[in-house]
Design an enzyme around this catalytic site. Structure first.
Site, PDB file in Angstrom:
ATOM      1  N   LYS A 293      16.163   4.512   3.544  1.00  0.00           N
ATOM      2  CA  LYS A 293      16.566   4.481   4.955  1.00  0.00           C
ATOM      3  C   LYS A 293      17.620   3.392   5.151  1.00  0.00           C
ATOM      4  CE  LYS A 293      13.393   3.672   8.365  1.00  0.00           C
ATOM      5  NZ  LYS A 293      13.741   2.959   9.600  1.00  0.00           N
TER       6      LYS A 293
ATOM      7  N   ASP B 184      13.924  -0.181   3.440  1.00  0.00           N
ATOM      8  CA  ASP B 184      14.412  -0.291   4.809  1.00  0.00           C
ATOM      9  C   ASP B 184      15.485  -1.390   4.829  1.00  0.00           C
ATOM     10  OD1 ASP B 184      14.672  -0.013   7.516  1.00  0.00           O
ATOM     11  OD2 ASP B 184      12.624  -0.521   8.027  1.00  0.00           O
TER      12      ASP B 184
ATOM     13  N   GLU C  17       8.019   3.126  -5.050  1.00  0.00           N
ATOM     14  CA  GLU C  17       7.809   2.600  -3.698  1.00  0.00           C
ATOM     15  C   GLU C  17       8.071   3.705  -2.676  1.00  0.00           C
ATOM     16  OE1 GLU C  17       6.608   0.853  -1.562  1.00  0.00           O
ATOM     17  OE2 GLU C  17       7.736  -0.989  -1.170  1.00  0.00           O
ATOM     18  N   ASP C  18       7.453   3.587  -1.514  1.00  0.00           N
ATOM     19  CA  ASP C  18       7.642   4.640  -0.507  1.00  0.00           C
ATOM     20  C   ASP C  18       8.996   4.587   0.171  1.00  0.00           C
ATOM     21  OD1 ASP C  18       7.042   2.290   0.804  1.00  0.00           O
ATOM     22  OD2 ASP C  18       5.588   3.154   2.184  1.00  0.00           O
TER      23      ASP C  18
ATOM     24  N   PHE D  26      11.620   5.804  12.964  1.00  0.00           N
ATOM     25  CA  PHE D  26      10.361   5.163  12.599  1.00  0.00           C
ATOM     26  C   PHE D  26       9.481   6.252  12.015  1.00  0.00           C
ATOM     27  CE2 PHE D  26       6.819   2.138  14.258  1.00  0.00           C
ATOM     28  CZ  PHE D  26       6.212   2.207  13.030  1.00  0.00           C
TER      29      PHE D  26
ATOM     30  N   LYS E  21       0.806  -1.193   0.000  1.00  0.00           N
ATOM     31  CA  LYS E  21       0.000   0.000   0.000  1.00  0.00           C
ATOM     32  C   LYS E  21       0.852   1.261   0.000  1.00  0.00           C
ATOM     33  CE  LYS E  21      -3.623  -1.921   3.019  1.00  0.00           C
ATOM     34  NZ  LYS E  21      -4.338  -1.721   4.301  1.00  0.00           N
ATOM     35  N   GLY E  22       2.005   1.176   0.654  1.00  0.00           N
ATOM     36  CA  GLY E  22       2.776   2.371   0.990  1.00  0.00           C
ATOM     37  C   GLY E  22       3.103   3.293  -0.172  1.00  0.00           C
TER      38      GLY E  22
ATOM     39  N   ASP F 176       2.941   3.910   7.178  1.00  0.00           N
ATOM     40  CA  ASP F 176       1.983   3.786   8.282  1.00  0.00           C
ATOM     41  C   ASP F 176       2.627   3.313   9.575  1.00  0.00           C
ATOM     42  OD1 ASP F 176       2.444   1.068   7.296  1.00  0.00           O
ATOM     43  OD2 ASP F 176       0.775   0.498   8.588  1.00  0.00           O
TER      44      ASP F 176
ATOM     45  N   ARG G 278      -1.006   7.134   7.001  1.00  0.00           N
ATOM     46  CA  ARG G 278      -0.555   7.029   5.605  1.00  0.00           C
ATOM     47  C   ARG G 278      -0.856   8.293   4.810  1.00  0.00           C
ATOM     48  NH1 ARG G 278       0.856   1.706   4.205  1.00  0.00           N
ATOM     49  NH2 ARG G 278      -0.292   0.063   5.231  1.00  0.00           N
TER      50      ARG G 278
HETATM   51  C1  PRP Z   1       6.914  -1.262   3.893  1.00  0.00           C
HETATM   52  C2  PRP Z   1       7.308  -0.312   2.775  1.00  0.00           C
HETATM   53  C3  PRP Z   1       8.135  -1.188   1.883  1.00  0.00           C
HETATM   54  C4  PRP Z   1       8.780  -2.146   2.835  1.00  0.00           C
HETATM   55  C5  PRP Z   1      10.199  -1.757   3.056  1.00  0.00           C
HETATM   56  O1  PRP Z   1       5.841  -2.002   3.435  1.00  0.00           O
HETATM   57  O2  PRP Z   1       6.174   0.168   2.106  1.00  0.00           O
HETATM   58  O3  PRP Z   1       7.336  -1.927   0.981  1.00  0.00           O
HETATM   59  O4  PRP Z   1       8.064  -2.070   4.072  1.00  0.00           O
HETATM   60  O5  PRP Z   1      10.804  -2.629   3.955  1.00  0.00           O
HETATM   61  P1  PRP Z   1      12.065  -3.520   3.609  1.00  0.00           P
HETATM   62  O6  PRP Z   1      13.024  -2.716   2.791  1.00  0.00           O
HETATM   63  O7  PRP Z   1      12.604  -3.824   4.994  1.00  0.00           O
HETATM   64  O8  PRP Z   1      11.593  -4.750   2.913  1.00  0.00           O
HETATM   65  P2  PRP Z   1       4.921  -2.884   4.390  1.00  0.00           P
HETATM   66  O9  PRP Z   1       5.410  -4.300   4.339  1.00  0.00           O
HETATM   67  O10 PRP Z   1       4.821  -2.243   5.737  1.00  0.00           O
HETATM   68  O11 PRP Z   1       3.533  -2.842   3.642  1.00  0.00           O
HETATM   69  P3  PRP Z   1       2.640  -1.581   3.207  1.00  0.00           P
HETATM   70  O12 PRP Z   1       3.317  -0.960   2.009  1.00  0.00           O
HETATM   71  O13 PRP Z   1       1.334  -2.173   2.879  1.00  0.00           O
HETATM   72  O14 PRP Z   1       2.607  -0.631   4.391  1.00  0.00           O
END
Ligand code: PRP
Length: 176
Positions: free
Chosen positions: A131, A103, A99-100, A152, A42-43, A159, A165
């Protein structure tokens, strides 16, 4: 977690200015070429919607993926699958994933390595927030909004327990 405050990190104005700059870079790179832009739900939805509206390029297709990671609730696991796959074939296309945040990098490692097997002419990545603190695998995005070492963060699609969001800026969650 009880939240004490949402501390501003990047203001809505700063985010929009950066999005405009990225849109211009993307327009320039793909000038005259059809482009398929894939939003990671979703992000990614806020950054994606802002970015495509800011772009002048008009030969654009859009598609969406939704990924799930299973394992620890507090950190992304190695087990990632599609909840929803791309519907438009990638074969022979210039493809940009939006993508948002990166991490650990595991989500993008999975997605990019999977999409790379589908015969796209090119495959690039645009990220709003890169990040670094918890990075486990090396991912080099082609377009980066902002770089952060840690924190965070929420807003612009990101979110905390599905909240925040839709905030137009980026904020750090400060617990009590
Ligand atoms: C979050 C974000 C990325 C991912 C990054 O998504 O939107 O997709 O984590 O993390 P990583 O680099 O450690 O893999 P999330 O899984 O929270 O789902 P969402 O987009 O639905 O919030």
């Amino acid at each position: 977690m009880v939240i004490k405050e949402l501390r501003p990190v990047f203001s809505p104005e700063l985010v929009q200015n950066r999005v405009q700059e990225l849109a211009a870079e993307i327009d320039a790179l793909y000038k005259g070429k059809p482009l398929l832009i894939i939003c990671v739900l979703k992000g990614g939805f806020m950054f994606f919607a802002d970015l495509v509206r800011a772009m002048k390029h008009d030969d654009v297709q859009v598609d969406f993926v939704r990924l799930s990671s299973y394992g620890s609730a507090t950190s992304s696991s190695e087990h990632i699958t599609f909840n929803k796959d791309v519907e438009i074939p990638l074969q022979g296309k210039d493809v940009l994933v939006v993508e948002d945040m990166i991490d650990s990098g595991l989500t993008m490692q999975f997605l990019l390595s999977t999409l790379a097997q589908r015969g796209a002419k090119s495959l690039r990545l645009a990220i709003l927030i890169d990040k670094h603190e918890r990075r486990k695998v090396e991912i080099k995005p082609d377009f980066v909004g902002f770089t952060l070492e840690q924190g965070f963060i929420v807003g612009c699609g990101l979110d905390y327990a599905e909240r925040f969001r839709t905030l137009p800026g980026i904020y750090e969650v400060i617990p009590e």
